[in-house]
Scaffold this motif. Structure first.
Motif, PDB file in Angstrom:
ATOM      1  N   ILE A 106      11.917   6.120  -1.293  1.00  0.00           N
ATOM      2  CA  ILE A 106      12.742   6.383  -0.116  1.00  0.00           C
ATOM      3  C   ILE A 106      13.338   5.092   0.423  1.00  0.00           C
ATOM      4  N   PHE A 107      12.535   4.029   0.442  1.00  0.00           N
ATOM      5  CA  PHE A 107      12.975   2.771   1.029  1.00  0.00           C
ATOM      6  C   PHE A 107      13.399   1.740  -0.013  1.00  0.00           C
ATOM      7  N   ALA A 108      13.419   2.128  -1.290  1.00  0.00           N
ATOM      8  CA  ALA A 108      13.819   1.211  -2.368  1.00  0.00           C
ATOM      9  C   ALA A 108      13.109  -0.131  -2.237  1.00  0.00           C
ATOM     10  N   ARG A 127      -4.135  -4.900   2.669  1.00  0.00           N
ATOM     11  CA  ARG A 127      -3.712  -4.810   1.269  1.00  0.00           C
ATOM     12  C   ARG A 127      -4.643  -3.880   0.509  1.00  0.00           C
ATOM     13  N   LEU A 128      -4.221  -3.511  -0.687  1.00  0.00           N
ATOM     14  CA  LEU A 128      -5.078  -2.706  -1.553  1.00  0.00           C
ATOM     15  C   LEU A 128      -6.277  -3.539  -1.997  1.00  0.00           C
ATOM     16  N   PRO A 129      -7.454  -2.926  -2.100  1.00  0.00           N
ATOM     17  CA  PRO A 129      -8.629  -3.660  -2.582  1.00  0.00           C
ATOM     18  C   PRO A 129      -8.445  -4.108  -4.035  1.00  0.00           C
ATOM     19  N   ARG A 130      -8.982  -5.270  -4.341  1.00  0.00           N
ATOM     20  CA  ARG A 130      -9.001  -5.747  -5.718  1.00  0.00           C
ATOM     21  C   ARG A 130     -10.235  -5.181  -6.420  1.00  0.00           C
ATOM     22  N   LYS A 159       0.789  -1.235   0.000  1.00  0.00           N
ATOM     23  CA  LYS A 159       0.000   0.000   0.000  1.00  0.00           C
ATOM     24  C   LYS A 159       0.824   1.290   0.000  1.00  0.00           C
ATOM     25  N   LEU A 160       2.118   1.225   0.236  1.00  0.00           N
ATOM     26  CA  LEU A 160       2.892   2.458   0.331  1.00  0.00           C
ATOM     27  C   LEU A 160       2.927   3.185  -1.014  1.00  0.00           C
ATOM     28  N   ASP A 161       2.928   4.520  -0.951  1.00  0.00           N
ATOM     29  CA  ASP A 161       2.886   5.313  -2.179  1.00  0.00           C
ATOM     30  C   ASP A 161       4.253   5.342  -2.859  1.00  0.00           C
ATOM     31  N   ALA A 162       4.295   5.933  -4.049  1.00  0.00           N
ATOM     32  CA  ALA A 162       5.512   5.932  -4.865  1.00  0.00           C
ATOM     33  C   ALA A 162       6.664   6.634  -4.158  1.00  0.00           C
ATOM     34  N   LYS A 163       6.387   7.726  -3.456  1.00  0.00           N
ATOM     35  CA  LYS A 163       7.448   8.443  -2.751  1.00  0.00           C
ATOM     36  C   LYS A 163       8.073   7.565  -1.679  1.00  0.00           C
ATOM     37  N   SER A 164       7.242   6.886  -0.891  1.00  0.00           N
ATOM     38  CA  SER A 164       7.758   6.016   0.165  1.00  0.00           C
ATOM     39  C   SER A 164       8.516   4.838  -0.426  1.00  0.00           C
TER      40      SER A 164
END
Length: 321
Positions: A84-86, A124-127, A76-81
């Motif tokens: 940051i954490f690769a 998790r993200l919803p399907r 679920k983490l966004d693109a920026k995160s």
């Protein structure tokens, strides 16, 4: 006695700031053995364990066939995160699929603590066609599982009591609130007491383990125990079980996340109480050596399965195949 067959699951590589991971230890010391990338980050791993109940005696209580220890960061983490954490493009869901296990088949999940890189995978993200729970764009990953964490950890997570501003995320936690089973394990030392840096708790570590099937109001996971190991967070726990061959396996939290955190002073800058982490590491390693535990380290990118031996006044690790 209930025993478990177990598999190591790799839920994805990621990177964390090297200086933060080694706290007060100078880079000139840890940098000799731990490489960094161009952004000063070291490689770590989301290590998880899948336990399958494989042995029991007459009279053993019923419980789930499959138990998961730790859930990783999830998806679920966004693109920026993720940058940051690769974060590697995989999650605990992928790791379970690779061993032919469906998330729906997991009957219990235990997490060391509720930081995003340990509990993010609980949701998790919803399907397509699914709706998120409440205001969150997230649904439970393990819909049929009870989830176990320390009561203190849940309280701190919901209140965001941390030295980090973004590590407890409500969309990782509140959608599974109804599934949570909170534990209040015995503390290594009396609350408010400051132990000496080399002091061992009065009660041996094995006697501080809370076996889940013996806890009043906490049932359903025979043969799996938890043990409070404070410092990184106040409610951090280790998980303990008996393997198929009879050995005691201890899933080790961020008291010693990698093999390079063996030293007494190697506490994380992320710890709420680095001194407490140092004290905990000492008695934890002593108990591991004395009791012959097999440790599985939560973030080791190499071989996380280790035995502990005394070496002079301290300890050494020996990897297991």
């Amino acid at each position: 006695m209930v025993r478990y067959r177990w598999k190591l699951l790799r839920a994805g590589k990621f990177r964390l700031d090297g200086g933060s991971m080694f706290g007060l230890v100078p880079r000139v010391v840890w940098g000799k053995t731990v490489p960094t990338d161009e952004r000063g980050r070291i490689e770590v791993q989301h290590n998880c364990l899948l336990l399958e109940r494989c042995h029991e005696d007459p009279g053993d209580p019923p419980g789930p066939k499959l138990v998961l220890l730790e859930a990783g960061s999830g998806n679920k983490l966004d693109a920026k995160s993720r940058d940051i954490f690769a974060l590697e493009e995989r999650s605990i869901i992928d790791a379970l699929h690779e061993v032919n296990c469906r998330c729906e088949d997991v009957g219990a999940v235990l997490v060391t603590h509720l930081h995003f890189d340990h509990a993010g995978g609980l949701t998790r993200l919803p399907r397509t066609g699914e709706r998120g729970v409440g205001e969150y764009n997230a649904v439970p990953t393990f819909a049929n599982a009870e989830i176990y964490a320390q009561a203190r950890e849940w309280t701190d997570a919901i209140a965001n009591n941390s030295v980090m501003t973004r590590t407890y995320f409500k969309d990782h936690l509140l959608p599974v609130a109804d599934q949570m089973k909170l534990i209040d394990s015995p503390r290594p030392f009396v609350s408010g007491y400051t132990p000496g840096r080399d002091e061992a708790p009065a009660v041996p570590a094995m006697q501080r383990i809370t076996w889940l099937h013996g806890l009043k109001g906490v049932t359903g996971v025979p043969g799996v125990g938890v043990m409070l190991v404070p410092g990184h967070t106040w409610g951090q726990q280790a998980m303990v079980f008996t393997a198929e061959n009879g050995e005691t396996v201890v899933f080790t939290p961020d008291v010693m996340p990698t093999v390079n955190h063996l030293g007494q002073a190697y506490s994380l800058a992320y710890d709420v109480e680095p001194y407490t982490s140092m004290v905990s590491r000492r008695w934890f390693l002593d108990a591991a050596a004395a009791n012959g535990w097999t440790l599985v380290l939560d973030h080791e990118p190499g071989n996380p399965v280790q035995k502990v031996k005394r070496k002079g006044e301290w300890y050494e690790l020996e990897g297991k195949g």
